[in-house]
Design a protein around this motif. Sequence first.
Motif, PDB file in Angstrom:
ATOM      1  N   ARG A   1       0.688  -1.151  -0.106  1.00 60.14           N
ATOM      2  CA  ARG A   1       0.088  -0.062  -0.251  1.00 60.14           C
ATOM      3  C   ARG A   1       0.830   1.264  -0.034  1.00 60.14           C
ATOM      4  O   ARG A   1       1.899   1.471   0.691  1.00 60.14           O
ATOM      5  CB  ARG A   1      -0.758   0.070   1.058  1.00 60.14           C
ATOM      6  CG  ARG A   1      -2.114  -1.014   1.057  1.00 60.14           C
ATOM      7  CD  ARG A   1      -3.134  -0.803   2.161  1.00 60.14           C
ATOM      8  NE  ARG A   1      -4.000  -1.735   2.380  1.00 60.14           N
ATOM      9  CZ  ARG A   1      -4.937  -2.120   1.353  1.00 60.14           C
ATOM     10  NH1 ARG A   1      -5.358  -1.181   0.590  1.00 60.14           N
ATOM     11  NH2 ARG A   1      -5.675  -3.079   1.392  1.00 60.14           N
ATOM     12  N   THR A   2       0.381   2.199  -0.754  1.00 61.69           N
ATOM     13  CA  THR A   2       1.336   3.535  -0.869  1.00 61.69           C
ATOM     14  C   THR A   2       0.696   4.653  -0.567  1.00 61.69           C
ATOM     15  O   THR A   2       1.058   5.966  -0.889  1.00 61.69           O
ATOM     16  CB  THR A   2       1.804   3.464  -2.374  1.00 61.69           C
ATOM     17  OG1 THR A   2       0.751   3.612  -3.362  1.00 61.69           O
ATOM     18  CG2 THR A   2       2.603   2.207  -2.891  1.00 61.69           C
ATOM     19  N   LYS A   3      -0.510   4.487   0.258  1.00 66.14           N
ATOM     20  CA  LYS A   3      -1.354   5.420   0.755  1.00 66.14           C
ATOM     21  C   LYS A   3      -1.420   5.560   2.044  1.00 66.14           C
ATOM     22  O   LYS A   3      -1.358   4.349   2.510  1.00 66.14           O
ATOM     23  CB  LYS A   3      -2.700   5.418  -0.063  1.00 66.14           C
ATOM     24  CG  LYS A   3      -2.761   5.549  -1.553  1.00 66.14           C
ATOM     25  CD  LYS A   3      -2.677   6.909  -2.090  1.00 66.14           C
ATOM     26  CE  LYS A   3      -2.744   6.887  -3.479  1.00 66.14           C
ATOM     27  NZ  LYS A   3      -2.182   8.062  -4.424  1.00 66.14           N
ATOM     28  N   GLU A   4      -1.579   6.516   2.728  1.00 66.65           N
ATOM     29  CA  GLU A   4      -1.462   6.566   4.166  1.00 66.65           C
ATOM     30  C   GLU A   4      -2.904   5.796   4.786  1.00 66.65           C
ATOM     31  O   GLU A   4      -3.057   5.230   5.413  1.00 66.65           O
ATOM     32  CB  GLU A   4      -1.669   7.920   4.781  1.00 66.65           C
ATOM     33  CG  GLU A   4      -1.299   7.869   6.260  1.00 66.65           C
ATOM     34  CD  GLU A   4      -0.925   9.282   6.655  1.00 66.65           C
ATOM     35  OE1 GLU A   4      -0.573   9.644   7.819  1.00 66.65           O
ATOM     36  OE2 GLU A   4      -0.796  10.198   5.806  1.00 66.65           O
ATOM     37  N   LYS A   5      -3.918   6.253   3.928  1.00 68.87           N
ATOM     38  CA  LYS A   5      -5.378   5.634   4.566  1.00 68.87           C
ATOM     39  C   LYS A   5      -5.255   4.278   3.400  1.00 68.87           C
ATOM     40  O   LYS A   5      -5.296   4.350   2.377  1.00 68.87           O
ATOM     41  CB  LYS A   5      -6.360   6.692   4.249  1.00 68.87           C
ATOM     42  CG  LYS A   5      -6.389   7.855   4.887  1.00 68.87           C
ATOM     43  CD  LYS A   5      -6.875   7.692   6.316  1.00 68.87           C
ATOM     44  CE  LYS A   5      -6.858   9.101   7.049  1.00 68.87           C
ATOM     45  NZ  LYS A   5      -7.270   8.926   8.258  1.00 68.87           N
ATOM     46  N   ALA A   6      -5.858   3.341   4.028  1.00 65.32           N
ATOM     47  CA  ALA A   6      -6.261   1.946   3.336  1.00 65.32           C
ATOM     48  C   ALA A   6      -7.484   2.338   2.473  1.00 65.32           C
ATOM     49  O   ALA A   6      -8.257   2.818   3.015  1.00 65.32           O
ATOM     50  CB  ALA A   6      -6.398   1.010   4.370  1.00 65.32           C
ATOM     51  N   GLY A   7      -7.441   1.686   1.282  1.00 60.04           N
ATOM     52  CA  GLY A   7      -8.248   1.654   0.242  1.00 60.04           C
ATOM     53  C   GLY A   7      -8.506   0.545  -0.536  1.00 60.04           C
ATOM     54  O   GLY A   7      -7.736  -0.454  -0.114  1.00 60.04           O
ATOM     55  N   GLU A   8      -9.052   0.596  -1.474  1.00 63.50           N
ATOM     56  CA  GLU A   8      -9.350  -0.822  -2.527  1.00 63.50           C
ATOM     57  C   GLU A   8      -8.239  -0.624  -3.354  1.00 63.50           C
ATOM     58  O   GLU A   8      -7.989  -1.857  -3.833  1.00 63.50           O
ATOM     59  CB  GLU A   8     -10.696  -0.644  -3.293  1.00 63.50           C
ATOM     60  CG  GLU A   8     -11.898  -0.818  -2.419  1.00 63.50           C
ATOM     61  CD  GLU A   8     -13.061  -0.675  -3.135  1.00 63.50           C
ATOM     62  OE1 GLU A   8     -13.318  -0.355  -4.041  1.00 63.50           O
ATOM     63  OE2 GLU A   8     -14.073  -0.738  -2.373  1.00 63.50           O
ATOM     64  N   THR A   9      -7.384   0.195  -3.629  1.00 63.82           N
ATOM     65  CA  THR A   9      -6.306   0.104  -4.575  1.00 63.82           C
ATOM     66  C   THR A   9      -4.833  -0.053  -3.914  1.00 63.82           C
ATOM     67  O   THR A   9      -4.656   0.498  -2.755  1.00 63.82           O
ATOM     68  CB  THR A   9      -6.361   1.592  -5.382  1.00 63.82           C
ATOM     69  OG1 THR A   9      -7.588   1.691  -5.689  1.00 63.82           O
ATOM     70  CG2 THR A   9      -5.123   1.710  -6.445  1.00 63.82           C
ATOM     71  N   LEU A  10      -4.265  -1.041  -4.516  1.00 67.66           N
ATOM     72  CA  LEU A  10      -2.820  -1.084  -3.959  1.00 67.66           C
ATOM     73  C   LEU A  10      -1.964  -1.785  -5.087  1.00 67.66           C
ATOM     74  O   LEU A  10      -2.599  -1.967  -6.111  1.00 67.66           O
ATOM     75  CB  LEU A  10      -3.046  -2.021  -2.786  1.00 67.66           C
ATOM     76  CG  LEU A  10      -3.654  -3.464  -2.952  1.00 67.66           C
ATOM     77  CD1 LEU A  10      -2.964  -4.606  -3.372  1.00 67.66           C
ATOM     78  CD2 LEU A  10      -3.959  -4.067  -1.392  1.00 67.66           C
ATOM     79  N   TYR A  11      -0.776  -2.137  -4.807  1.00 65.20           N
ATOM     80  CA  TYR A  11       0.096  -2.580  -5.588  1.00 65.20           C
ATOM     81  C   TYR A  11       0.360  -4.079  -5.373  1.00 65.20           C
ATOM     82  O   TYR A  11       0.651  -4.497  -4.002  1.00 65.20           O
ATOM     83  CB  TYR A  11       1.671  -2.061  -5.763  1.00 65.20           C
ATOM     84  CG  TYR A  11       1.322  -0.726  -6.566  1.00 65.20           C
ATOM     85  CD1 TYR A  11       1.742  -0.379  -7.810  1.00 65.20           C
ATOM     86  CD2 TYR A  11       0.936   0.524  -5.641  1.00 65.20           C
ATOM     87  CE1 TYR A  11       1.442   0.791  -8.492  1.00 65.20           C
ATOM     88  CE2 TYR A  11       0.652   1.618  -6.568  1.00 65.20           C
ATOM     89  CZ  TYR A  11       0.896   1.746  -7.896  1.00 65.20           C
ATOM     90  OH  TYR A  11       0.935   2.923  -8.436  1.00 65.20           O
ATOM     91  N   GLN A  12       0.449  -5.059  -6.388  1.00 66.44           N
ATOM     92  CA  GLN A  12       0.414  -6.350  -5.958  1.00 66.44           C
ATOM     93  C   GLN A  12       1.471  -7.166  -6.893  1.00 66.44           C
ATOM     94  O   GLN A  12       1.283  -6.879  -8.312  1.00 66.44           O
ATOM     95  CB  GLN A  12      -0.904  -6.927  -6.323  1.00 66.44           C
ATOM     96  CG  GLN A  12      -1.163  -8.616  -5.844  1.00 66.44           C
ATOM     97  CD  GLN A  12      -2.774  -8.831  -5.652  1.00 66.44           C
ATOM     98  OE1 GLN A  12      -3.168  -8.951  -6.796  1.00 66.44           O
ATOM     99  NE2 GLN A  12      -3.237  -8.746  -4.605  1.00 66.44           N
ATOM    100  N   THR A  13       1.999  -8.244  -6.547  1.00 65.20           N
ATOM    101  CA  THR A  13       2.600  -9.117  -7.313  1.00 65.20           C
ATOM    102  C   THR A  13       2.464 -10.551  -7.048  1.00 65.20           C
ATOM    103  O   THR A  13       2.071 -10.851  -5.604  1.00 65.20           O
ATOM    104  CB  THR A  13       4.315  -8.946  -7.620  1.00 65.20           C
ATOM    105  OG1 THR A  13       4.850  -9.564  -8.715  1.00 65.20           O
ATOM    106  CG2 THR A  13       5.043  -9.061  -6.312  1.00 65.20           C
ATOM    107  N   SER A  14       2.593 -11.698  -7.763  1.00 65.52           N
ATOM    108  CA  SER A  14       2.336 -13.078  -7.474  1.00 65.52           C
ATOM    109  C   SER A  14       3.606 -13.722  -7.310  1.00 65.52           C
ATOM    110  O   SER A  14       4.552 -13.360  -8.226  1.00 65.52           O
ATOM    111  CB  SER A  14       1.157 -13.701  -7.984  1.00 65.52           C
ATOM    112  OG  SER A  14       1.529 -13.801  -9.552  1.00 65.52           O
ATOM    113  N   PHE A  15       3.719 -15.044  -6.609  1.00 65.97           N
ATOM    114  CA  PHE A  15       5.025 -15.842  -6.621  1.00 65.97           C
ATOM    115  C   PHE A  15       4.463 -17.160  -6.327  1.00 65.97           C
ATOM    116  O   PHE A  15       3.453 -17.320  -5.531  1.00 65.97           O
ATOM    117  CB  PHE A  15       6.023 -15.141  -5.660  1.00 65.97           C
ATOM    118  CG  PHE A  15       5.747 -14.910  -4.154  1.00 65.97           C
ATOM    119  CD1 PHE A  15       6.022 -16.016  -3.371  1.00 65.97           C
ATOM    120  CD2 PHE A  15       4.970 -14.300  -3.668  1.00 65.97           C
ATOM    121  CE1 PHE A  15       5.695 -16.162  -2.044  1.00 65.97           C
ATOM    122  CE2 PHE A  15       4.520 -14.155  -2.304  1.00 65.97           C
ATOM    123  CZ  PHE A  15       5.083 -15.322  -1.471  1.00 65.97           C
TER     124      PHE A  15
END
Length: 111
Positions: free
Chosen positions: A49-63
């Motif tokens: 998460r790159t925002k101070e407040k949690a929301g529905e948008t974030l950055y993700q990768t799988s492994f």
Amino acid sequence: FRGICRVEGGGFCGARTNAFATSLDLSNFTGIYLVARCDGPRRFKFNIRTKEKAGETLYQTSFDPADGTNGEHGFSRVFLPFLAFRQVKRSTPIPGAPPLPTNTVYQMGLV
């Protein structure tokens, strides 16, 4: 780890850090290393998460960690390059989204 398994909706479990009081600046690094083991072939996702407040948008990768049921220790070192992270909303990629801003990391998690 303890929890309740619900079969209606959901279908995943995860863990995440508490939100950091101040953001981490990871811009001097190229990614994150994890040491992981799995109880069979599974795919995991790592969230940032790159925002101070949690929301529905974030950055993700799988492994895919090594299968730990092979009779050996089964741990593997997994590298997650920051360039592999994609911005998502509820795990759906956002077309044309900007790359991960590594200088404002507020939370990390595993699903």
